[in-house]
Design a protein around this motif. Sequence first.
Motif, PDB file in Angstrom:
ATOM      1  N   SER A 220       0.832  -1.198   0.000  1.00 44.75           N
ATOM      2  CA  SER A 220       0.000   0.000   0.000  1.00 44.75           C
ATOM      3  C   SER A 220       0.866   1.247   0.000  1.00 44.75           C
ATOM      4  CB  SER A 220      -0.902  -0.008   1.231  1.00 44.75           C
ATOM      5  OG  SER A 220      -1.847   1.029   1.164  1.00 44.75           O
ATOM      6  N   VAL A 221       0.411   2.267  -0.709  1.00 46.22           N
ATOM      7  CA  VAL A 221       1.124   3.541  -0.818  1.00 46.22           C
ATOM      8  C   VAL A 221       0.257   4.644  -0.224  1.00 46.22           C
ATOM      9  CG1 VAL A 221       2.152   5.208  -2.409  1.00 46.22           C
ATOM     10  CG2 VAL A 221       2.258   2.759  -2.940  1.00 46.22           C
ATOM     11  N   TYR A 232      -3.599  -5.000  -6.027  1.00 47.00           N
ATOM     12  CA  TYR A 232      -4.923  -5.489  -6.388  1.00 47.00           C
ATOM     13  C   TYR A 232      -4.804  -6.655  -7.384  1.00 47.00           C
ATOM     14  CZ  TYR A 232      -3.987  -1.997 -10.045  1.00 47.00           C
ATOM     15  OH  TYR A 232      -3.395  -1.242 -11.025  1.00 47.00           O
ATOM     16  N   ALA A 233      -5.883  -7.385  -7.548  1.00 43.92           N
ATOM     17  CA  ALA A 233      -5.826  -8.670  -8.255  1.00 43.92           C
ATOM     18  C   ALA A 233      -5.319  -8.556  -9.684  1.00 43.92           C
ATOM     19  CB  ALA A 233      -7.213  -9.315  -8.242  1.00 43.92           C
ATOM     20  N   VAL A 246       2.497 -13.968  -2.667  1.00 42.49           N
ATOM     21  CA  VAL A 246       1.288 -14.014  -3.491  1.00 42.49           C
ATOM     22  C   VAL A 246       0.304 -12.967  -2.979  1.00 42.49           C
ATOM     23  CG1 VAL A 246       1.545 -16.445  -4.079  1.00 42.49           C
ATOM     24  CG2 VAL A 246       0.225 -15.803  -2.048  1.00 42.49           C
ATOM     25  N   LYS A 247      -0.551 -12.493  -3.856  1.00 39.75           N
ATOM     26  CA  LYS A 247      -1.544 -11.501  -3.459  1.00 39.75           C
ATOM     27  C   LYS A 247      -2.550 -12.109  -2.481  1.00 39.75           C
ATOM     28  CE  LYS A 247      -1.510  -8.628  -7.648  1.00 39.75           C
ATOM     29  NZ  LYS A 247      -0.725  -9.413  -8.613  1.00 39.75           N
ATOM     30  N   HIS A 248      -3.038 -11.274  -1.588  1.00 38.82           N
ATOM     31  CA  HIS A 248      -4.074 -11.705  -0.655  1.00 38.82           C
ATOM     32  C   HIS A 248      -5.380 -11.920  -1.424  1.00 38.82           C
ATOM     33  CE1 HIS A 248      -6.932 -11.587   2.691  1.00 38.82           C
ATOM     34  NE2 HIS A 248      -5.907 -11.830   3.489  1.00 38.82           N
ATOM     35  N   SER A 255      -9.095  -2.706  -7.701  1.00 34.59           N
ATOM     36  CA  SER A 255      -8.670  -2.600  -9.098  1.00 34.59           C
ATOM     37  C   SER A 255      -7.970  -1.268  -9.292  1.00 34.59           C
ATOM     38  CB  SER A 255      -9.882  -2.682 -10.033  1.00 34.59           C
ATOM     39  OG  SER A 255     -10.706  -1.533  -9.865  1.00 34.59           O
ATOM     40  N   ALA A 256      -7.508  -1.025 -10.521  1.00 34.36           N
ATOM     41  CA  ALA A 256      -6.834   0.244 -10.812  1.00 34.36           C
ATOM     42  C   ALA A 256      -7.758   1.429 -10.565  1.00 34.36           C
ATOM     43  CB  ALA A 256      -6.348   0.249 -12.257  1.00 34.36           C
TER      44      ALA A 256
END
Length: 347
Positions: A220-221, A232-233, A246-248, A255-256
């Motif tokens: 996170s930024v 994000y996925a 790996v992503k949570h 998303s973007a």
Amino acid sequence: MCLSVRRRPLTAALLASTTCLGLLTACGFSSETGTDTGSSGSKASAGGGSFPVALTNAWGRTEVKEKPVRVATVSDGDTAIALALGLVPVITPDVEDGDQVAEYKQRAIAKLGEKELKTYDDTDGTDYEAIAAEEPDVILGVNTWDMDTDYAKLSPIAPVVTFADKKQSDTLTWQERLKTAAKALGLTEKADAVIAANEKALKDAAAAHPEFQGKTYTYSVVHPEQITYMSYADQDPGVFEQLGLVKHPRSKDYSANKNGVSLENLDELESDVLLMTYPFGDEGLLSASDLETNKLFRSLDVVKNKHFAVVPSENTLASAIAYPDALSAPWVVENLTPILAKAVAGK
């Protein structure tokens, strides 16, 4: 997609990442660069040493008649390409707004026998006169958003090596940009070696840290207007995933275009490993101390169990993760793996 752009201050670069897919992208190589690999029957791109070489670009066609010696660059990413290929640019844009030259670039400069590069002030854009004065054999412009303006003024100076489609200013990976430049410079085999070395650095680091494998992470930024859920996925696999994380599963909810995390929902950051960066300092939504003393934030299991770490921005690590280039992977690995190792271990 890999966002490789003309050098900007780190804060501006990471601000752009709220709507772009560059932040985590280590950028795997794609086979389509949109370039024409030869001219008049030349096999230049195959062996990397025959000339002339012709490359189709979005504004026409560039022909490099002889192997270039004097190379000018119009972006920080283009400078990284030249250095990675063993060339010291005759002139390059300076580092803006007090940003430091990234350590890995300075190492490359020193390895090539120089203390610093000759630069021009690009505050008001590309300095065409300064570039022309250096009489370059070729101008690299495969990492810039300004070529639509620059091409007509640069092409009379020297052949301009750039992308085949204007959309590629955003979409080309660093590997594709490197390969395009290498074709024009007669250094295709060198480019292949550079890509292999970068990949090896990541594979070796992943093998050395089996404890990373399968751990879920959130990155996170803290931007001025929001805390951004960057992992994000649909975000392209980046350096974290190349190292084994790996992503949570929660990443599918972001998303973007939907990536903000409110202070009331900080539990959305929960993961095996939480990584944060604060590139805006006091101009961010909140400071590191403000967030890290927040009651809800402190209640997260990932924070209580010390699986939380900060990716520094002041040494350009956050920027190098955001915008990988032809030189950065070994240095990123060198600086990031100790941070990840402590976070995974809960130290």
